[in-house]
Design a protein around this motif. Structure first.
Motif, PDB file in Angstrom:
ATOM      1  N   LEU A 107       0.780  -1.355  -0.111  1.00  0.00           N
ATOM      2  CA  LEU A 107      -0.047  -0.012   0.032  1.00  0.00           C
ATOM      3  C   LEU A 107       0.905   1.142  -0.013  1.00  0.00           C
ATOM      4  O   LEU A 107       0.210   2.125  -0.682  1.00  0.00           O
ATOM      5  CB  LEU A 107      -0.904   0.028   1.044  1.00  0.00           C
ATOM      6  CG  LEU A 107      -1.813   1.197   1.219  1.00  0.00           C
ATOM      7  CD1 LEU A 107      -2.915   1.307   0.174  1.00  0.00           C
ATOM      8  CD2 LEU A 107      -2.905   1.167   2.522  1.00  0.00           C
ATOM      9  N   PRO A 108       1.912   1.409   0.801  1.00  0.00           N
ATOM     10  CA  PRO A 108       2.607   2.640   0.707  1.00  0.00           C
ATOM     11  C   PRO A 108       3.138   2.969  -0.819  1.00  0.00           C
ATOM     12  O   PRO A 108       3.111   4.119  -1.097  1.00  0.00           O
ATOM     13  CB  PRO A 108       3.683   2.310   1.586  1.00  0.00           C
ATOM     14  CG  PRO A 108       3.296   1.324   2.705  1.00  0.00           C
ATOM     15  CD  PRO A 108       2.344   0.392   1.963  1.00  0.00           C
ATOM     16  N   THR A 109       3.658   1.976  -1.461  1.00  0.00           N
ATOM     17  CA  THR A 109       4.012   2.350  -2.658  1.00  0.00           C
ATOM     18  C   THR A 109       3.020   2.643  -3.758  1.00  0.00           C
ATOM     19  O   THR A 109       3.138   3.589  -4.657  1.00  0.00           O
ATOM     20  CB  THR A 109       4.739   0.788  -3.130  1.00  0.00           C
ATOM     21  OG1 THR A 109       5.816   0.448  -2.482  1.00  0.00           O
ATOM     22  CG2 THR A 109       5.307   1.063  -4.810  1.00  0.00           C
ATOM     23  N   LEU A 110       1.766   2.102  -3.539  1.00  0.00           N
ATOM     24  CA  LEU A 110       0.675   2.582  -4.367  1.00  0.00           C
ATOM     25  C   LEU A 110       0.036   4.107  -4.152  1.00  0.00           C
ATOM     26  O   LEU A 110       0.078   4.691  -4.960  1.00  0.00           O
ATOM     27  CB  LEU A 110      -0.646   1.559  -3.887  1.00  0.00           C
ATOM     28  CG  LEU A 110      -1.804   1.411  -5.102  1.00  0.00           C
ATOM     29  CD1 LEU A 110      -1.541   1.516  -6.352  1.00  0.00           C
ATOM     30  CD2 LEU A 110      -2.836   0.523  -4.423  1.00  0.00           C
ATOM     31  N   VAL A 111       0.311   4.357  -2.769  1.00  0.00           N
ATOM     32  CA  VAL A 111      -0.175   5.639  -2.291  1.00  0.00           C
ATOM     33  C   VAL A 111       1.051   6.613  -3.134  1.00  0.00           C
ATOM     34  O   VAL A 111       0.754   7.697  -3.222  1.00  0.00           O
ATOM     35  CB  VAL A 111      -0.206   5.897  -0.823  1.00  0.00           C
ATOM     36  CG1 VAL A 111      -0.483   7.329  -0.373  1.00  0.00           C
ATOM     37  CG2 VAL A 111      -1.518   4.998  -0.321  1.00  0.00           C
ATOM     38  N   TRP A 112       2.371   6.144  -2.715  1.00  0.00           N
ATOM     39  CA  TRP A 112       3.298   7.346  -3.358  1.00  0.00           C
ATOM     40  C   TRP A 112       3.028   7.318  -4.809  1.00  0.00           C
ATOM     41  O   TRP A 112       3.269   8.498  -5.330  1.00  0.00           O
ATOM     42  CB  TRP A 112       4.753   6.627  -2.948  1.00  0.00           C
ATOM     43  CG  TRP A 112       5.543   6.926  -3.747  1.00  0.00           C
ATOM     44  CD1 TRP A 112       6.389   8.318  -3.564  1.00  0.00           C
ATOM     45  CD2 TRP A 112       6.518   6.300  -4.852  1.00  0.00           C
ATOM     46  NE1 TRP A 112       7.455   8.381  -4.429  1.00  0.00           N
ATOM     47  CE2 TRP A 112       7.473   7.323  -5.095  1.00  0.00           C
ATOM     48  CE3 TRP A 112       6.437   5.170  -5.536  1.00  0.00           C
ATOM     49  CZ2 TRP A 112       8.510   6.846  -6.098  1.00  0.00           C
ATOM     50  CZ3 TRP A 112       7.266   4.796  -6.516  1.00  0.00           C
ATOM     51  CH2 TRP A 112       8.344   5.602  -6.989  1.00  0.00           C
ATOM     52  N   ALA A 114       0.314   7.042  -6.436  1.00  0.00           N
ATOM     53  CA  ALA A 114      -1.087   7.848  -6.691  1.00  0.00           C
ATOM     54  C   ALA A 114      -0.596   9.496  -6.489  1.00  0.00           C
ATOM     55  O   ALA A 114      -1.023  10.220  -7.369  1.00  0.00           O
ATOM     56  CB  ALA A 114      -2.110   7.381  -5.875  1.00  0.00           C
ATOM     57  N   ASN A 115       0.295   9.784  -5.676  1.00  0.00           N
ATOM     58  CA  ASN A 115       0.790  10.924  -4.975  1.00  0.00           C
ATOM     59  C   ASN A 115       1.478  11.619  -6.235  1.00  0.00           C
ATOM     60  O   ASN A 115       1.581  12.845  -6.544  1.00  0.00           O
ATOM     61  CB  ASN A 115       1.436  11.196  -4.062  1.00  0.00           C
ATOM     62  CG  ASN A 115       1.892  12.570  -3.430  1.00  0.00           C
ATOM     63  OD1 ASN A 115       0.645  13.413  -3.272  1.00  0.00           O
ATOM     64  ND2 ASN A 115       2.927  12.921  -3.265  1.00  0.00           N
ATOM     65  N   LEU A 116       2.170  10.689  -6.982  1.00  0.00           N
ATOM     66  CA  LEU A 116       2.933  11.127  -8.412  1.00  0.00           C
ATOM     67  C   LEU A 116       1.937  11.452  -9.680  1.00  0.00           C
ATOM     68  O   LEU A 116       2.455  11.767 -10.822  1.00  0.00           O
ATOM     69  CB  LEU A 116       4.133  10.206  -8.716  1.00  0.00           C
ATOM     70  CG  LEU A 116       5.272  10.100  -7.523  1.00  0.00           C
ATOM     71  CD1 LEU A 116       6.048   8.944  -8.339  1.00  0.00           C
ATOM     72  CD2 LEU A 116       5.727  11.520  -7.474  1.00  0.00           C
ATOM     73  N   ALA A 117       0.741  11.266  -9.146  1.00  0.00           N
ATOM     74  CA  ALA A 117      -0.417  11.391 -10.365  1.00  0.00           C
ATOM     75  C   ALA A 117      -0.324  10.378 -11.606  1.00  0.00           C
ATOM     76  O   ALA A 117      -0.459  10.538 -12.741  1.00  0.00           O
ATOM     77  CB  ALA A 117      -0.374  12.792 -11.165  1.00  0.00           C
ATOM     78  N   ALA A 118       0.149   8.892 -10.882  1.00  0.00           N
ATOM     79  CA  ALA A 118       0.325   7.925 -11.688  1.00  0.00           C
ATOM     80  C   ALA A 118      -0.951   7.334 -11.978  1.00  0.00           C
ATOM     81  O   ALA A 118      -1.306   6.352 -11.205  1.00  0.00           O
ATOM     82  CB  ALA A 118       1.164   6.896 -11.449  1.00  0.00           C
ATOM     83  N   LEU A 119      -1.738   7.898 -12.732  1.00  0.00           N
ATOM     84  CA  LEU A 119      -3.210   7.506 -12.954  1.00  0.00           C
ATOM     85  C   LEU A 119      -3.354   6.147 -13.459  1.00  0.00           C
ATOM     86  O   LEU A 119      -4.239   5.220 -12.849  1.00  0.00           O
ATOM     87  CB  LEU A 119      -4.000   8.523 -13.497  1.00  0.00           C
ATOM     88  CG  LEU A 119      -4.197  10.087 -13.160  1.00  0.00           C
ATOM     89  CD1 LEU A 119      -4.866  11.010 -14.037  1.00  0.00           C
ATOM     90  CD2 LEU A 119      -4.640   9.907 -11.736  1.00  0.00           C
ATOM     91  N   GLU A 120      -2.579   5.822 -14.440  1.00  0.00           N
ATOM     92  CA  GLU A 120      -2.955   4.437 -15.051  1.00  0.00           C
ATOM     93  C   GLU A 120      -1.773   3.674 -14.611  1.00  0.00           C
ATOM     94  O   GLU A 120      -0.675   3.830 -14.842  1.00  0.00           O
ATOM     95  CB  GLU A 120      -2.961   4.667 -16.442  1.00  0.00           C
ATOM     96  CG  GLU A 120      -4.212   5.269 -17.149  1.00  0.00           C
ATOM     97  CD  GLU A 120      -4.480   5.207 -18.833  1.00  0.00           C
ATOM     98  OE1 GLU A 120      -3.644   4.294 -19.050  1.00  0.00           O
ATOM     99  OE2 GLU A 120      -5.275   5.702 -19.050  1.00  0.00           O
ATOM    100  N   LEU A 121      -2.213   2.230 -14.368  1.00  0.00           N
ATOM    101  CA  LEU A 121      -1.252   1.209 -13.771  1.00  0.00           C
ATOM    102  C   LEU A 121      -1.299   0.130 -15.080  1.00  0.00           C
ATOM    103  O   LEU A 121      -2.179  -0.508 -15.019  1.00  0.00           O
ATOM    104  CB  LEU A 121      -1.293   0.793 -12.595  1.00  0.00           C
ATOM    105  CG  LEU A 121      -1.449   1.938 -11.358  1.00  0.00           C
ATOM    106  CD1 LEU A 121      -2.076   1.168 -10.241  1.00  0.00           C
ATOM    107  CD2 LEU A 121      -0.173   2.677 -11.388  1.00  0.00           C
TER     108      LEU A 121
END
Length: 303
Positions: A107-112, A114-121
């Protein structure tokens, strides 16, 4: 610390979040804070589909109406606790080029991200150090064909694959099309998986020439559904289940039930817009992870 930045603790990791009120989906007024909230809440079903896979991100620092960029390598300021893997770039000359890929296992990596505006994975069909354990077939409608025709082709594909003992699980792309995801044993190379998918697509094209096209030429696609078997190429990635997409609204690549696909094929389910982040969270509350069977492995593909 600037007023628009503040630290948060996520599972024992301290992250600095910023610009939470920044609108990333202007037509919907959906903010970066809401993007982070969505990815935090969807994480229990999303993370298993990202685990052990090299992650490609599409970042939209100024929102979906602004410029975007693909990012495969870990950015310079990547925290030391984020898992990275130095891997060859598929398709590079003799496999000599490598990249430090991010792997979103927690989860910390996912939140990090998302904070970079990495919208698409986006992820490949293989886990690190292994052959593909997924076969993905992309269904792309050529106007005036729509999601209704995609659903019709999805049912045909499901039945054809079942004849070979291969189970298929549907999801929307989050845009105009669909994908079928098939768990397979990791015993075949990407080229072998791609060849099998192509053979099946060609069979369906011969059987349903007015509905299906398997060739990539765009001039052949109007009114038909292109079965993109090439998604299984080692150099390609596919949008992950539950990933947001860069559309006017915060749409999501959404797992479907086969009952929903059947209804769509019959024209009984509206196909005018994709599912959005809030709707997908509600769906997970009701259904759980419809793609959980992908995590259990699958059969060996036929020769």
């Amino acid at each position: 610390m600037p007023a628009d930045r503040f630290p948060v603790e996520v599972h024992g990791r301290t992250l600095e979040l910023s610009n939470l009120d920044k609108v990333l989906y202007p037509a919907a007024g959906f903010t970066k804070g809401e993007v982070i909230d969505y990815y935090t809440r969807i994480a229990p079903v999303l993370l298993p589909h990202l685990a052990d896979r090299a992650l490609t991100r599409i970042r939209y620092p100024n929102g979906v109406d602004g410029k975007s960029f693909f990012e495969k390598n870990a950015p310079a300021a990547t925290p030391g606790w984020v898992r990275t893997e130095n891997l060859p770039v598929p398709g590079s000359s003799k496999g000599r080029e490598t990249i430090d890929y991010v792997v979103a296992d927690d989860l910390p990596t996912l939140v990090w991200l998302a904070n970079l505006a990495a919208l698409e994975l986006h992820t490949p069909q293989w886990k690190i150090g292994a052959h593909p354990d997924l076969m993905v077939v992309d269904l792309d409608p050529g106007a005036p064909a729509s999601l209704k025709q995609c659903c019709q082709v999805a049912l045909l594909l499901r039945d054809r694959l079942a004849a070979d003992g291969v189970d298929a699980y549907p999801k929307t792309s989050g845009k105009k099309g669909m994908q079928l995801c098939c768990p397979i044993s990791s015993t075949r190379s990407a080229d072998e998986v791609s060849a099998y998918a192509r053979r099946v697509a060609q069979e369906l094209e011969r059987e349903q020439p007015r509905l299906v096209v398997s060739k990539m030429a765009k001039n052949l696609r109007p009114g038909k559904v292109f079965i993109d078997w090439s998604q299984n190429n080692a150099a390609k990635t596919t949008v992950a289940p539950y990933s947001l997409r860069a559309q006017p609204v915060p749409s999501v690549s959404t797992p479907l039930t086969w009952d929903e696909v059947s209804a769509g094929a019959a024209g009984r389910r509206p196909a005018t817009r994709p599912y959005t982040a809030g709707e997908v969270l509600d769906r997970v509350e009701r259904h759980g992870d419809l793609l959980a069977p992908l995590l259990d492995g699958g059969p060996e593909l036929p020769e």
